[in-house]
Design a protein around this motif. Sequence first.
Motif, PDB file in Angstrom:
ATOM      1  N   ARG A   1      13.168  -4.621   5.317  1.00 39.09           N
ATOM      2  CA  ARG A   1      13.146  -6.068   5.576  1.00 39.09           C
ATOM      3  C   ARG A   1      13.861  -6.758   4.431  1.00 39.09           C
ATOM      4  O   ARG A   1      13.451  -6.618   3.286  1.00 39.09           O
ATOM      5  CB  ARG A   1      11.708  -6.578   5.678  1.00 39.09           C
TER       6      ARG A   1
ATOM      7  N   ARG B   1       2.499  -3.867  -2.878  1.00 37.98           N
ATOM      8  CA  ARG B   1       3.243  -4.744  -3.770  1.00 37.98           C
ATOM      9  C   ARG B   1       2.309  -5.413  -4.777  1.00 37.98           C
ATOM     10  O   ARG B   1       1.119  -5.563  -4.535  1.00 37.98           O
ATOM     11  CB  ARG B   1       4.082  -5.740  -2.977  1.00 37.98           C
TER      12      ARG B   1
ATOM     13  N   THR C   1       5.783 -15.489  -2.730  1.00 37.34           N
ATOM     14  CA  THR C   1       6.631 -15.509  -1.528  1.00 37.34           C
ATOM     15  C   THR C   1       6.080 -16.494  -0.507  1.00 37.34           C
ATOM     16  O   THR C   1       6.657 -17.549  -0.275  1.00 37.34           O
ATOM     17  CB  THR C   1       6.732 -14.103  -0.905  1.00 37.34           C
TER      18      THR C   1
ATOM     19  N   ALA D   1       2.282   0.467   2.473  1.00 37.21           N
ATOM     20  CA  ALA D   1       3.148  -0.560   1.878  1.00 37.21           C
ATOM     21  C   ALA D   1       2.384  -1.245   0.748  1.00 37.21           C
ATOM     22  O   ALA D   1       1.258  -1.689   0.938  1.00 37.21           O
ATOM     23  CB  ALA D   1       3.560  -1.580   2.942  1.00 37.21           C
TER      24      ALA D   1
ATOM     25  N   GLU E   1       9.274 -13.939   2.844  1.00 36.51           N
ATOM     26  CA  GLU E   1       8.489 -12.720   2.634  1.00 36.51           C
ATOM     27  C   GLU E   1       9.262 -11.683   1.827  1.00 36.51           C
ATOM     28  O   GLU E   1      10.490 -11.628   1.861  1.00 36.51           O
ATOM     29  CB  GLU E   1       8.081 -12.104   3.972  1.00 36.51           C
ATOM     30  N   SER E   2       8.490 -10.836   1.137  1.00 37.86           N
ATOM     31  CA  SER E   2       9.053  -9.866   0.197  1.00 37.86           C
ATOM     32  C   SER E   2      10.081  -8.924   0.839  1.00 37.86           C
ATOM     33  O   SER E   2      10.038  -8.649   2.030  1.00 37.86           O
ATOM     34  CB  SER E   2       7.922  -9.025  -0.407  1.00 37.86           C
TER      35      SER E   2
ATOM     36  N   THR F   1       2.101   6.614   5.543  1.00 34.10           N
ATOM     37  CA  THR F   1       2.692   5.840   4.450  1.00 34.10           C
ATOM     38  C   THR F   1       1.873   4.576   4.233  1.00 34.10           C
ATOM     39  O   THR F   1       1.073   4.188   5.086  1.00 34.10           O
ATOM     40  CB  THR F   1       4.147   5.446   4.789  1.00 34.10           C
TER      41      THR F   1
ATOM     42  N   ILE G   1      11.338  -5.403   1.666  1.00 30.07           N
ATOM     43  CA  ILE G   1      10.622  -4.128   1.865  1.00 30.07           C
ATOM     44  C   ILE G   1      11.593  -2.955   1.761  1.00 30.07           C
ATOM     45  O   ILE G   1      12.595  -2.905   2.487  1.00 30.07           O
ATOM     46  CB  ILE G   1       9.896  -4.070   3.222  1.00 30.07           C
TER      47      ILE G   1
ATOM     48  N   PRO H   1      -1.224 -10.076   5.283  1.00 31.25           N
ATOM     49  CA  PRO H   1      -0.004 -10.535   5.955  1.00 31.25           C
ATOM     50  C   PRO H   1       0.151 -12.025   5.667  1.00 31.25           C
ATOM     51  O   PRO H   1      -0.751 -12.638   5.072  1.00 31.25           O
ATOM     52  CB  PRO H   1      -0.327 -10.305   7.430  1.00 31.25           C
TER      53      PRO H   1
ATOM     54  N   HIS I   1      -1.960  -5.345  -1.494  1.00 33.51           N
ATOM     55  CA  HIS I   1      -1.593  -5.997  -2.751  1.00 33.51           C
ATOM     56  C   HIS I   1      -2.470  -5.465  -3.873  1.00 33.51           C
ATOM     57  O   HIS I   1      -3.689  -5.392  -3.728  1.00 33.51           O
ATOM     58  CB  HIS I   1      -1.746  -7.507  -2.620  1.00 33.51           C
TER      59      HIS I   1
ATOM     60  N   PRO J   1      10.374  -3.799  10.287  1.00 37.35           N
ATOM     61  CA  PRO J   1       9.175  -4.571  10.606  1.00 37.35           C
ATOM     62  C   PRO J   1       9.349  -5.380  11.886  1.00 37.35           C
ATOM     63  O   PRO J   1      10.427  -5.874  12.168  1.00 37.35           O
ATOM     64  CB  PRO J   1       9.030  -5.517   9.412  1.00 37.35           C
TER      65      PRO J   1
ATOM     66  N   ILE K   1       0.669  -5.034   4.304  1.00 37.79           N
ATOM     67  CA  ILE K   1       0.975  -4.766   2.899  1.00 37.79           C
ATOM     68  C   ILE K   1      -0.319  -4.836   2.099  1.00 37.79           C
ATOM     69  O   ILE K   1      -1.108  -5.758   2.253  1.00 37.79           O
ATOM     70  CB  ILE K   1       1.986  -5.801   2.368  1.00 37.79           C
TER      71      ILE K   1
HETATM   72  O1  TXA Z   1       5.769 -11.526   0.938  1.00 37.87           O
HETATM   73  C1  TXA Z   1       5.079 -10.782   1.647  1.00 37.87           C
HETATM   74  O2  TXA Z   1       5.343  -9.594   1.787  1.00 37.87           O
HETATM   75  C2  TXA Z   1       3.835 -11.406   2.307  1.00 37.87           C
HETATM   76  C3  TXA Z   1       2.915 -11.848   1.177  1.00 37.87           C
HETATM   77  C4  TXA Z   1       1.603 -12.379   1.709  1.00 37.87           C
HETATM   78  O3  TXA Z   1       2.692 -10.784   0.294  1.00 37.87           O
HETATM   79  N1  TXA Z   1       3.211 -10.465   3.184  1.00 37.87           N
HETATM   80  C5  TXA Z   1       3.763 -10.080   4.365  1.00 37.87           C
HETATM   81  O4  TXA Z   1       2.989  -9.181   5.085  1.00 37.87           O
HETATM   82  O5  TXA Z   1       4.816 -10.470   4.790  1.00 37.87           O
HETATM   83  P1  TXA Z   1       3.213  -8.866   6.617  1.00 37.87           P
HETATM   84  O6  TXA Z   1       1.992  -8.101   7.037  1.00 37.87           O
HETATM   85  O7  TXA Z   1       3.537 -10.091   7.396  1.00 37.87           O
HETATM   86  O8  TXA Z   1       4.429  -7.919   6.670  1.00 37.87           O
HETATM   87  C6  TXA Z   1       4.237  -6.564   6.488  1.00 37.87           C
HETATM   88  C7  TXA Z   1       5.405  -5.827   7.034  1.00 37.87           C
HETATM   89  C8  TXA Z   1       5.206  -5.567   8.508  1.00 37.87           C
HETATM   90  O9  TXA Z   1       6.217  -6.181   9.254  1.00 37.87           O
HETATM   91  C9  TXA Z   1       5.232  -4.082   8.629  1.00 37.87           C
HETATM   92  O10 TXA Z   1       6.065  -3.675   9.662  1.00 37.87           O
HETATM   93  C10 TXA Z   1       5.750  -3.585   7.278  1.00 37.87           C
HETATM   94  O11 TXA Z   1       5.457  -4.582   6.369  1.00 37.87           O
HETATM   95  N2  TXA Z   1       5.013  -2.378   6.876  1.00 37.87           N
HETATM   96  C11 TXA Z   1       3.774  -2.305   6.375  1.00 37.87           C
HETATM   97  N3  TXA Z   1       3.400  -1.026   6.174  1.00 37.87           N
HETATM   98  C12 TXA Z   1       4.442  -0.276   6.564  1.00 37.87           C
HETATM   99  C13 TXA Z   1       4.679   1.116   6.618  1.00 37.87           C
HETATM  100  N4  TXA Z   1       3.755   2.001   6.240  1.00 37.87           N
HETATM  101  N5  TXA Z   1       5.881   1.535   7.072  1.00 37.87           N
HETATM  102  C14 TXA Z   1       6.826   0.631   7.467  1.00 37.87           C
HETATM  103  N6  TXA Z   1       6.661  -0.702   7.436  1.00 37.87           N
HETATM  104  C15 TXA Z   1       5.487  -1.152   6.998  1.00 37.87           C
END
Ligand code: TXA
Length: 288
Positions: free
Chosen positions: A166, A92, A5, A90, A151-152, A88, A154, A113, A37, A194, A35
């Motif tokens: 997302r 992947r 991604t 997240a 980004e992935s 919870t 969600i 992230p 991994h 998010p 997230i």
């Molecule tokens: O593609 C992707 O997902 C990239 C690549 C690097 O893997 N990673 C990414 O991570 O976009 P980040 O941290 O930018 O986005 C994580 C999102 C955050 O906006 C957050 O709100 C949501 O995931 N998230 C994480 N844990 C969560 C949870 N327990 N409940 C709800 N949302 C969560």
Amino acid sequence: MPTETVYGLAADATNGLAVAAIYAAKGRPQFNPLICHVTDLAMAEKEARFSSLARDLAARFWPGPLTLVLPRAPTSSASELATAGLETIALRVPKNPAATGLISRVGRPLAAPSANPSERLSPTSADHVEALLGMSIDLILDGGPTSAGLESTIIMPTHEGVFLLRPGPLSRAEIESVTGPLAALHNDAAILAPGMLKRHYAPRARLRLEAVDAAPGEAFLGFGEPPGGVVPTLNLSLRGDLAEAAANLFAMLHRLDSSYASIAVARIPNEGLGEGIRDRLTRAAARF
Ligand code: TXA
Ligand code: MG
């Protein structure tokens, strides 16, 4: 590290200090949950409880640009900073051999992230990462340009329905081919999305911020040298280190919350990671 991604800024998800370093490098003002991994479903099942629907989604789309938000398992090793104290997590499995190779060598989940400073564009090549963050990180694994560039997707499967938190490279239709119709995100649920994440960690105890003393029966959560006459119940960082304080924040709040009705929290300086710590404390102190 490269993923399919965007490039991710990766750190050992089980190490609170390493996770704090992610926020410091990104200049991220808030501790959004990250997230984690993993290499495969077996590793994911140590971190989260999978319903059969969640397992179906994983079987169909992993490795790939699907992030699942699931209840944390008791065996989860992720630091509470990585999950921002939520119940919870997240997860992947990225579809990139450099990423899964790195995770399997570390042998622990990697929180990651996107590897860009807060509010800048997400990086889809090692050059982007070098330009955006080169000064503040140790190493860039160059896996070439990413294929998805977005980004992935969600997804959060719950008893009340399956929510799209997302949108991303996997379309709604592809997800619905496994889950059936997604549940509508009404206003209340939208706060799960998010970036607008209000579903933050909220203790039962009352929080009193910028405290210089503790009332009888009240816990005192210190930072740095305590004010004269105060013996902190716990100290986020005796040496006044903001990364250490960030790493301890949620775990210490959880501990105090289980035995005190009120928690006095010392003043945290409003600089560097202090901004994120203060943001979370302010949200935790707000009563809804
Ligand atoms: O593609 C992707 O997902 C990239 C690549 C690097 O893997 N990673 C990414 O991570 O976009 P980040 O941290 O930018 O986005 C994580 C999102 C955050 O906006 C957050 O709100 C949501 O995931 N998230 C994480 N844990 C969560 C949870 N327990 N409940 C709800 N949302 C969560
Ligand atoms: Mg991002």
